[in-house]
Design a protein around this motif. Structure first.
Motif, short mmCIF file in Angstrom:
data_model
loop_
_atom_site.label_atom_id
_atom_site.label_comp_id
_atom_site.label_asym_id
_atom_site.label_seq_id
_atom_site.Cartn_x
_atom_site.Cartn_y
_atom_site.Cartn_z
N SER A 180 13.64 -58.03 -63.51
CA SER A 180 13.47 -56.83 -62.69
C SER A 180 14.72 -56.53 -61.90
O SER A 180 14.90 -55.43 -61.37
N GLY A 181 15.62 -57.53 -61.79
CA GLY A 181 16.83 -57.32 -61.01
C GLY A 181 18.03 -56.94 -61.84
O GLY A 181 19.14 -56.85 -61.32
N HIS A 182 17.83 -56.74 -63.14
CA HIS A 182 18.97 -56.38 -63.99
C HIS A 182 19.49 -55.00 -63.61
O HIS A 182 18.74 -54.06 -63.45
N ARG A 183 20.75 -54.91 -63.46
CA ARG A 183 21.38 -53.63 -63.11
C ARG A 183 22.55 -53.38 -64.04
O ARG A 183 23.32 -54.29 -64.34
N ARG A 184 22.68 -52.16 -64.49
CA ARG A 184 23.83 -51.81 -65.32
C ARG A 184 25.06 -51.63 -64.44
O ARG A 184 24.96 -51.37 -63.24
N LYS A 185 26.18 -51.72 -65.09
CA LYS A 185 27.42 -51.48 -64.38
C LYS A 185 27.51 -50.03 -63.97
O LYS A 185 27.14 -49.13 -64.73
N ARG A 186 27.99 -49.81 -62.77
CA ARG A 186 28.15 -48.44 -62.30
C ARG A 186 29.25 -47.73 -63.09
O ARG A 186 30.33 -48.28 -63.32
N ARG A 187 28.96 -46.55 -63.50
CA ARG A 187 29.91 -45.80 -64.31
C ARG A 187 30.79 -44.94 -63.42
O ARG A 187 30.33 -44.35 -62.46
N ASP A 188 32.05 -44.87 -63.80
CA ASP A 188 32.99 -44.03 -63.08
C ASP A 188 32.62 -42.56 -63.33
O ASP A 188 32.59 -42.11 -64.49
N PRO A 189 32.29 -41.80 -62.28
CA PRO A 189 31.85 -40.41 -62.48
C PRO A 189 32.89 -39.55 -63.16
O PRO A 189 32.56 -38.69 -63.98
N TRP A 190 34.18 -39.77 -62.84
CA TRP A 190 35.23 -38.96 -63.47
C TRP A 190 35.36 -39.29 -64.96
O TRP A 190 35.61 -38.39 -65.78
#
Length: 329
Positions: free
Chosen positions: A4-14
């Motif tokens: 439940s704690g798996h998080r994807r890497k944050r993507r660079d908006p640009w």
């Protein structure tokens, strides 16, 4: 084991914006190429135009890959899919309604709305990520695991509790382990696993239905092509309806084949990844051992599927395991 704690890497908006822009340009360029093809060869049959369109799209694919290598241009597959949906929708609103029934309009628009909602859910949802400690890495586990197929059929407790029978596989694109992993879908930007497999099949069928509706509507417009094939200039609306109809036909053809493959996999309880890489998974290997007193080596023949319990039981388990979770994402 569920993560439940798996998080994807944050993507660079640009970076996301730049890739989406590349995808939008590619869609516009491809649709314009098909429009020019339909305009210059408006007297050709639909079958001929389909063949020429495949050649054009293959050529554009090669050009796109060259640009990717030379200039580092990368597109976003989900943005490509979304842009195509919006483009076809806009063409339908501008060109098609005058020749279609009210019922077809309702079905087409409702299906596209459902597709947009489904695309958001499947791209942002959890396909079944699980979290392992380093010592429980699946690759290491599988390398050291040697279980005869008969153990799986007998259902020993030690086997049933193993990671192997939970069918947890590693996705190299997401760098994560996924329960019930089937494949990584670039078009949706996510893995297809236990939690979203049914939603994936529903979306695939939805695309076919929506495109079939569009083909029916566009065919009412393109009938005028035969009336104008004597040399008179065909209007841009007819040409646009023809080019987008050809595009939709090509989409339906490969999507129908893709859907048929996944239905087959569900019926026989096999995953795409397992079928393609069965040699990585010991439970699929039919191992032949030398008889006592005989000299020889252990040989591995074609796989045997220990998960196949019959079509009806496979379908029942698939729906029960994935039905509630797929649409609750």
């Amino acid at each position: 084991m569920e993560d439940s704690g798996h998080r994807r890497k944050r993507r660079d908006p640009w970076r996301l914006i730049s890739r989406s822009t590349v995808s939008v340009v590619c869609v516009c360029f491809a649709q314009f190429a098909l429009y020019l093809l339909s305009s210059f060869f408006n007297s050709f049959s639909i079958i001929t135009l389909l063949f020429l369109s495949v050649m054009v799209l293959l050529g554009l694919t090669v050009i796109g890959r060259r640009c990717k290598r030379l200039f580092g241009l990368r597109g976003s597959a989900p943005a490509f899919v979304l842009t195509n949906i919006l483009f076809i929708w806009c063409v339908y609103l501008v060109v098609i309604p005058q020749a279609t029934s009210f019922l077809l309009d309702i079905i087409f628009h409702a299906e596209l709305i459902v597709l947009l909602i489904g695309l958001y859910r499947i791209s942002s949802g959890d396909p079944g990520f699980v979290n392992y400690e380093p010592i429980s890495n699946t690759e290491t586990y599988l390398e050291g695991l040697e279980l005869p197929t008969s153990d799986i059929y007998e259902g020993s407790p030690s086997v049933e509790s193993s990671l192997l029978l939970q069918r947890v596989r590693y996705c190299k694109h997401c760098h994560a382990h996924v329960k019930g992993f089937d494949h990584h879908c670039p078009a949706f930007g996510n893995c297809i696993g236990q939690n979203n497999h049914l939603l994936f099949l529903t979306l695939l069928a939805g695309f076919i239905i929506a495109e079939a509706c569009y083909i029916v509507g566009a065919s009412q417009i393109t009938t005028s092509r035969t009336l104008d094939s004597d040399g008179r200039k065909v209007g841009w609306t007819v040409t646009l309806a023809t080019s987008t109809m050809i595009f939709s036909i090509l989409q339906v053809l490969w999507q129908a084949a893709f859907l048929a493959w996944h239905i087959y996999c569900v019926c026989f309880n096999i995953r795409t990844d397992e079928w393609m890489h069965w040699k990585k998974y010991p439970e699929f290997q039919h191992i032949i051992h030398p008889q006592p007193g005989e000299t020889g080596t252990v040989t591995v023949t074609w796989f045997r599927n220990p998960y196949d319990k019959g079509i009806w039981q496979n379908l029942k388990e698939f729906i029960e395991a994935r039905g509630q979770r797929s649409f609750a994402l």
